[in-house]
Motif scaffolding. Structure first.
Motif, PDB file in Angstrom:
ATOM      1  N   GLN A   1       0.866  -1.173   0.000  1.00 31.45           N
ATOM      2  CA  GLN A   1       0.000   0.000   0.000  1.00 31.45           C
ATOM      3  C   GLN A   1       0.910   1.231   0.000  1.00 31.45           C
ATOM      4  OE1 GLN A   1      -3.493  -0.140  -0.101  1.00 31.45           O
ATOM      5  NE2 GLN A   1      -3.070  -2.337  -0.424  1.00 31.45           N
ATOM      6  N   VAL A   2       0.675   2.156  -0.915  1.00 28.99           N
ATOM      7  CA  VAL A   2       1.600   3.281  -1.064  1.00 28.99           C
ATOM      8  C   VAL A   2       0.846   4.603  -0.973  1.00 28.99           C
ATOM      9  CG1 VAL A   2       3.396   4.354  -2.469  1.00 28.99           C
ATOM     10  CG2 VAL A   2       3.046   1.867  -2.586  1.00 28.99           C
ATOM     11  N   GLU A   3       1.298   5.443  -0.053  1.00 24.96           N
ATOM     12  CA  GLU A   3       0.839   6.831   0.008  1.00 24.96           C
ATOM     13  C   GLU A   3       1.828   7.676  -0.786  1.00 24.96           C
ATOM     14  OE1 GLU A   3       0.419  10.615   3.095  1.00 24.96           O
ATOM     15  OE2 GLU A   3       0.986   8.630   3.866  1.00 24.96           O
TER      16      GLU A   3
ATOM     17  N   HIS B   1       5.253   6.712   1.255  1.00 23.09           N
ATOM     18  CA  HIS B   1       5.251   5.811   2.409  1.00 23.09           C
ATOM     19  C   HIS B   1       4.549   4.540   1.982  1.00 23.09           C
ATOM     20  CE1 HIS B   1       3.583   4.746   6.660  1.00 23.09           C
ATOM     21  NE2 HIS B   1       4.679   4.049   6.387  1.00 23.09           N
ATOM     22  N   ALA B   2       5.312   3.444   1.878  1.00 29.29           N
ATOM     23  CA  ALA B   2       4.781   2.156   1.454  1.00 29.29           C
ATOM     24  C   ALA B   2       4.730   1.208   2.645  1.00 29.29           C
ATOM     25  CB  ALA B   2       5.646   1.562   0.352  1.00 29.29           C
ATOM     26  N   THR B   3       3.641   0.446   2.769  1.00 33.43           N
ATOM     27  CA  THR B   3       3.498  -0.503   3.877  1.00 33.43           C
ATOM     28  C   THR B   3       2.983  -1.829   3.362  1.00 33.43           C
ATOM     29  OG1 THR B   3       1.269   0.332   4.352  1.00 33.43           O
ATOM     30  CG2 THR B   3       3.088   1.272   5.616  1.00 33.43           C
ATOM     31  N   TRP B   4       3.402  -2.886   4.052  1.00 34.52           N
ATOM     32  CA  TRP B   4       2.869  -4.223   3.812  1.00 34.52           C
ATOM     33  C   TRP B   4       2.744  -4.937   5.153  1.00 34.52           C
ATOM     34  CZ3 TRP B   4       4.549  -9.015   5.195  1.00 34.52           C
ATOM     35  CH2 TRP B   4       3.836 -10.101   4.658  1.00 34.52           C
TER      36      TRP B   4
ATOM     37  N   LEU C   1       8.446   1.038   4.052  1.00 30.93           N
ATOM     38  CA  LEU C   1       9.513   1.600   3.223  1.00 30.93           C
ATOM     39  C   LEU C   1       9.142   3.038   2.900  1.00 30.93           C
ATOM     40  CD1 LEU C   1      12.198   1.186   1.676  1.00 30.93           C
ATOM     41  CD2 LEU C   1      10.817   0.688  -0.342  1.00 30.93           C
ATOM     42  N   PHE C   2       9.987   3.961   3.344  1.00 33.30           N
ATOM     43  CA  PHE C   2       9.768   5.383   3.086  1.00 33.30           C
ATOM     44  C   PHE C   2      10.604   5.831   1.891  1.00 33.30           C
ATOM     45  CE2 PHE C   2       8.676   4.863   7.526  1.00 33.30           C
ATOM     46  CZ  PHE C   2       7.549   5.657   7.677  1.00 33.30           C
TER      47      PHE C   2
END
Length: 525
Positions: A55-57, A68-71, A144-145
């Motif tokens: 998921q990427v903001e 800002h990417a999250t998993w 991951l930023f």
């Protein structure tokens, strides 16, 4: 303690990713976009992460070239980050002679300390961590930023101020360098940067109509000194007062840069606007505040002399770093098991040709020995301390330090090739040329990615490691200067994206750097 099977699997995944991400790296390297203007680079990252299921903001923290990417939904929250900004003035092609990349001006940006490889190493580490956890069913959340503008320590202080790091349980900070090691006690300085803008708003700012009645002509009228004189005086006044800004001991710097301004005219009119950026780094917040006070005082008096108005706009304000021995020990153990990167085959031939073109005799072993060996964090600390006064606990500058106030953080390095006959020269064109050669740079970021992924997996598998690192983090924060416990920028801070940072432009002339495309600047005098 040897790596677990899952850690080894994460390392294998990085190897599997290498062919694809080698091409990815070459593309980022070819873009070579500088601070706050990394538009094509960030698009590449965002698209690849979404393909992977993150998921990427986009535009996190109000910064168009950040993300800002999250998993993952639960488990330890592990932070890592990519950088991708290049350095203006260092446009070196991946060639054995000194020349810019094809079609670009020689002073366009290039990668000196390989942020291109830093970012791809972090990307590979994040993907490998995600895939390893997914395969095993282990619970963890990967962050991951995308951190733009590291060359002005720009984005991490903004992300920190806006709360992006508050949920993290641990952070892994990576950078390519000339040796394979991690930081122990010595971290990085505070780094502050601000832009002073001088403007001359009035048509007749001196208010002297005397000569008009004498019919002397418009080009002979009295005019205000204006913004260019203000800029010149600000530079010189700051150089005069520099030795009075801080005590004559320690290691710090104060640098200036002139931002672009639309003042190109030969008319007898007061130049309207100039902007100058000052950036200063030191080990103590008291020194930072002292320098700030003198800069503001200088600017106020210069504005009075030149009949201009002056304003100050913050670019960044970072804090020094908090070390974490528990996390550093674990990471260095993983790096030791993986071993130093190796540089063989084609890259040796490339290095030998560089040596010839530099006037050296080609050697069988052209690279610094440190690039292919390991140095313990304690030995690195000892080497850094050699040039510092005993009281100084930080040196240099990098905004990774912002993470270290929000979660246990480790800072480590893997080596890229440096010519032994040149030594440790981060800016020499020959060393920079190898940043664009896959056989030279891929082993560097691959080992960095394996170290990131194996350590991230360990933090998920070993609750005791995370518990110990967190206890140390809490203890260090409890002993810190209270002024540093919270971000030094306000939560509503707007990143300085509106300032005239250098960038690539697309016009009817084509795609070009903002400098002229010609190398002719007039005749020598």
């Amino acid at each position: 303690m040897p790596m677990s099977p899952l850690q080894r699997r994460a390392s294998e995944i990085v190897e599997e990713l290498r062919p694809e991400l080698s091409e990815f790296h070459r593309t980022i390297w070819s873009y070579s976009e500088s601070a706050w203007r990394e538009y094509r680079s960030v698009e590449l990252y965002v698209n690849r992460l979404r393909e992977e299921g993150f998921q990427v903001e986009e535009g996190s923290g109000g910064m168009p070239t950040a993300f800002h990417a999250t998993w993952g939904d639960e488990g330890p929250e592990i932070g890592m980050y990519a950088e991708y900004d290049a350095t203006p003035g260092y446009c070196q092609d991946a060639a054995t002679e000194r020349k810019p990349r094809e079609g670009l001006h020689q002073w366009a940006p290039g990668f000196t300390d390989a942020h291109s490889a830093l970012g791809v190493g972090a990307l590979a580490g994040a993907i490998a961590t995600k895939r390893a956890l997914e395969e095993s069913g282990q619970k963890g959340r990967v962050h991951l930023f995308g951190e733009p503008a590291e060359k002005v320590c720009g984005s991490k202080a903004v992300h920190a101020a806006k709360g992006y790091y508050d949920s993290l349980d641990a952070v892994i900070s990576y950078h390519p360098f000339w040796h394979n090691t991690a930081l122990w006690d010595i971290t990085n300085n505070l780094y502050w940067s601000a832009v002073f803008t001088f403007q001359c708003p009035e048509e007749e700012p001196w208010g002297v109509p005397l000569f008009k009645s004498n019919n002397v002509g418009s080009h002979n009228l009295v005019r205000s000194p204006g913004a260019i004189d203000a800029l010149s005086l600000m530079i010189n006044t700051t150089k005069v007062t520099r030795e009075n800004m801080f005590p004559a001991t320690g290691s710090w710097t104060l640098n200036e840069a002139i931002l672009g301004a639309s003042t190109a005219t030969a008319d007898n009119l007061a130049p309207r606007i100039t902007q100058i950026q000052f950036s200063w780094r030191s080990p103590l917040i008291d020194i930072q505040e002292q320098i700030l006070g003198i800069l503001k005082n200088n600017a106020k008096h210069v504005a009075g002399i030149t009949n201009t108005e002056v304003t100050m706009r913050w670019v960044t304000r970072t804090r020094p770093g908090l070390p974490n021995h528990a996390l550093t020990t674990a990471l260095y153990d993983n790096l030791s098991e993986l071993g130093a990167p190796t540089f063989e085959g084609k890259v040796v031939d490339f290095a030998n040709e560089l040596e010839r073109n530099l006037g050296f005799e080609p050697s069988d072993d052209p690279f610094l020995p440190e690039t292919m060996s390991l140095v313990t964090p304690q030995e690195t600390d000892k080497d850094i301390r050699f040039n510092l006064p005993p009281w100084q606990e930080c040196t240099g500058a990098d905004d990774y330090t912002e993470y270290s106030w929000h979660a246990p953080t480790v800072r480590f390095f893997t080596a890229k090739p440096f010519l032994k006959q040149l030594g440790i020269d981060l800016w020499h064109w020959a060393n920079n040329a190898m940043n664009g050669v896959p056989e030279a740079i891929d082993p560097c970021w691959e080992r960095g990615a394996q170290t990131i992924a194996s350590t991230a997996v360990q933090l998920v598998e070993d609750p005791e490691l995370l518990k110990t690192a967190t206890a140390e983090f809490d203890e260090r924060r409890s002993k810190a200067d209270e002024r540093l416990l919270n971000p030094l920028l306000p939560k509503d801070f707007n990143a300085p994206i509106e300032l005239p940072w250098p960038e690539y432009v697309q016009t009817k002339r084509g795609f070009e750097w903002t400098l002229p495309t010609t190398d002719y600047f007039g005749e020598a005098i």
